[in-house]
Structure formats: C-alpha cells, structure tokens
Design a protein around this motif. Sequence first.
Motif, mmCIF file in Angstrom:
data_model
loop_
_atom_site.group_PDB
_atom_site.id
_atom_site.type_symbol
_atom_site.label_atom_id
_atom_site.label_comp_id
_atom_site.label_asym_id
_atom_site.label_seq_id
_atom_site.Cartn_x
_atom_site.Cartn_y
_atom_site.Cartn_z
ATOM 1 N N GLU A 236 0.843 -1.216 0.000
ATOM 2 C CA GLU A 236 0.000 0.000 0.000
ATOM 3 C C GLU A 236 0.872 1.257 0.000
ATOM 4 N N LYS B 11 1.867 6.887 -6.933
ATOM 5 C CA LYS B 11 0.842 7.862 -7.337
ATOM 6 C C LYS B 11 1.326 9.287 -7.204
ATOM 7 N N LYS B 12 2.393 9.478 -6.430
ATOM 8 C CA LYS B 12 2.884 10.842 -6.179
ATOM 9 C C LYS B 12 3.420 11.495 -7.439
ATOM 10 N N GLN C 221 2.358 1.777 -3.399
ATOM 11 C CA GLN C 221 1.369 2.302 -4.342
ATOM 12 C C GLN C 221 1.199 3.807 -4.165
ATOM 13 N N LYS C 222 1.165 4.213 -2.915
ATOM 14 C CA LYS C 222 1.026 5.650 -2.611
ATOM 15 C C LYS C 222 2.201 6.419 -3.185
ATOM 16 N N GLU C 223 3.419 5.840 -3.054
ATOM 17 C CA GLU C 223 4.638 6.463 -3.579
ATOM 18 C C GLU C 223 4.521 6.659 -5.096
#
Length: 318
Positions: A310, A317-318, A313-315
């Motif tokens: 998770e 999307k940045k 994934q956040k990384e």
Amino acid sequence: MKKERHKSGGSRKPVDPSRLRTTKEGLIIAHHGVSVEVLFSDGLRSMIGVKRRSGHVVGDRVQISSEVLDRLPRTTELRRRDARGTVHLVGANLDVLGVVTAMLPPALPGFTDRAIVAARAADLHPFVVVNKCDLAGSGGLVSSLQSAYAGSVPVFPLSAVAGNGLGPVLDFLKGRRGAFVGITGVGKSSLLNALCPGIDLRVGEIGGISNRGRHTTTVSTLHALASGGELIDTPGFQDFGLVDISAEELAAYFPGFEKTREVACRFSDCRHRTEPGCSVTGLVASGLVSKERYETYLELLTEVQAGEAEARQKEWKK
Ligand code: GDP
Ligand code: ZN
C-alpha cells in the motif's frame, strides 16, 4: 522541537517567571491534558500549561528558557495503530515494555507478538507478565507462554492482587524506565499499585467506561520505584497495530525465531514463507518452532507486506 508558550495551569501554584530567566532542564512526570508537571534537575516541580495536542508525553525531557518550553530529542519512541488506523505514541524515552496477559480476559490474537516486535523495533527490551496466577488453572497459561516466549524475552508469572512474584519484576526494572501494555482488565493498574505502593490507581477504571476516577483528569504519570527504576502509567487500549514495521524487521524481531540466527537461511532477505533453504521452516518441520507460532508469524507477515504494498502504491501515485 515542539515549542509551547508558558501558561500557568492546573490547580497548583503558577510558575514564577523570575525562576525561568535561565535555561532549565526537566522531565515531564505527569500529564493532565492541558498542563504538564515538570520535575527539574534541582528537585523543584512546576505545573506548566501546554496545548491540548502538544504531543508532549510523560517521560519527555524538556528545556525551559525565556518562558518557552522545548521538548528535547527522545531516545526512544514506541508507536501503535488503533483499529481505525490512527497512530498513537505509547511512550517516549522508555527502556523496557511489559506486556501483561492473564487467564481472564483472554489475550487478543497477536497482541503480545505485535507489542514485542514493536518494542524491539523501537529499541526497547520487552518482557511478558502473566498476571492473576492466583486463579486456579493459570498453570497452563504460564507453561504455554513460557514455551512461546521464555527463549526470547523474560517471562514473569505473578499475582498483583496476592502480591506474589513481584520481586523478579522489580529487579528487572532497576535503573530502567518502563510501561505496561495489555488489554483492559488484565490488571495493569493493579500491578502498578502492587509495584508502587501508595499510588492508589483506581482499579477497573483506566481508559474505561466510567467518567469518574483520576484517569479522566490525569492522562499519565511517572512513578519512581523504591527499589530503583521508574514506571509510567498510560491509559489502556485494545489494539496494538504495527506502525512502519518492514517485513525484514518482522522476520528479525518475531519472538521465537532467535534460534534461526544460529543457522542462517539460504537467502539473506528470507521472509521464511516458501523460500528454499529457510532455517525457520526447517525448525518448524523439526518441531523446534511450533506450527502455531509460525502461523501467527505468517498472519503478521501478510499484514505487514500488505502495508508495504500500500505504501509503495502511494509512492507511485505521487
Ligand atoms: P487493567 O484494566 O489492566 O488496569 O486491570 P485492573 O487492574 O483494573 O484489573 C481488572 C480486574 O482484575 C479487577 O477486578 C482486579 O481486581 C482484577 N485483578 C487484577 N490483578 C489480579 C490478580 O492478580 N488476581 C486476580 N484474581 N484478579 C486480579
Ligand atoms: Zn527463512
């Protein structure tokens, strides 16, 4: 560093500003929500107003100069995640963490393992307390906890109410600062009362349903033990979700896998799942690590790896 303006707070005498012209260092020994009690190196104590969400906790070292309170860097920080995902600071500048269990109420699955892993990752020495050993049938719990944890961390069977088995815990705490965690009802306040006679915590009310009792006004207090060492009492909680623990840390800190250090896995980044040449699965096959312990590890590993995925994934999307 967090800065706080001085305000006089609490029911005690306001701080005399003339005493604050010079820089003084102290230790937060009690937290009352909007004020903290600071013990200075000269032995004096003051109540100092702080913002409700100052982030300061009991055990924090502070410096006061020109009426401004600064928090000094912490040596350790222990965090946990609650069921809603919110991260909480369990304690700062702690040396040891006691995980309290008892026959009643029964432990929540994984609570002790998570607390031990989190403590080790935060550079604290964890230990296990088996309370309420005066209850008939506690022997079984003591032996199962000893077989799961005694090779990894100290295990102290005792009875807070009967006052049995307190000596070894007091010896372990000498010269150290500790706190207890455990689900509501295992006897953390009874244990603090037994270890620090005279503090008179209200049994059965910490973090509880009751709106009365000292823990609604005093969030947390540091108690000096007559035999040496200190204990911090903190409000109780039910969830010890891991915060920022990597699969690598879990594999290294999971209690019971210490034996694997003697025989290394084939791959240095082995997560002990299905990798060939894994010493942990070897120990499970030969019965030296129980299947139950290994399954608990796999559950935590799945959870930690899901958290890592998770975060990745956040990384992205940045
Ligand atoms: P906490 O929620 O973890 O702080 O637990 P408390 O200290 O409030 O204790 C919860 C209940 O367990 C109370 O009714 C205590 O009297 C009881 N208790 C605590 N320690 C012991 C013990 O050593 N033996 C027995 N039989 N009961 C205990
Ligand atoms: Zn392995």
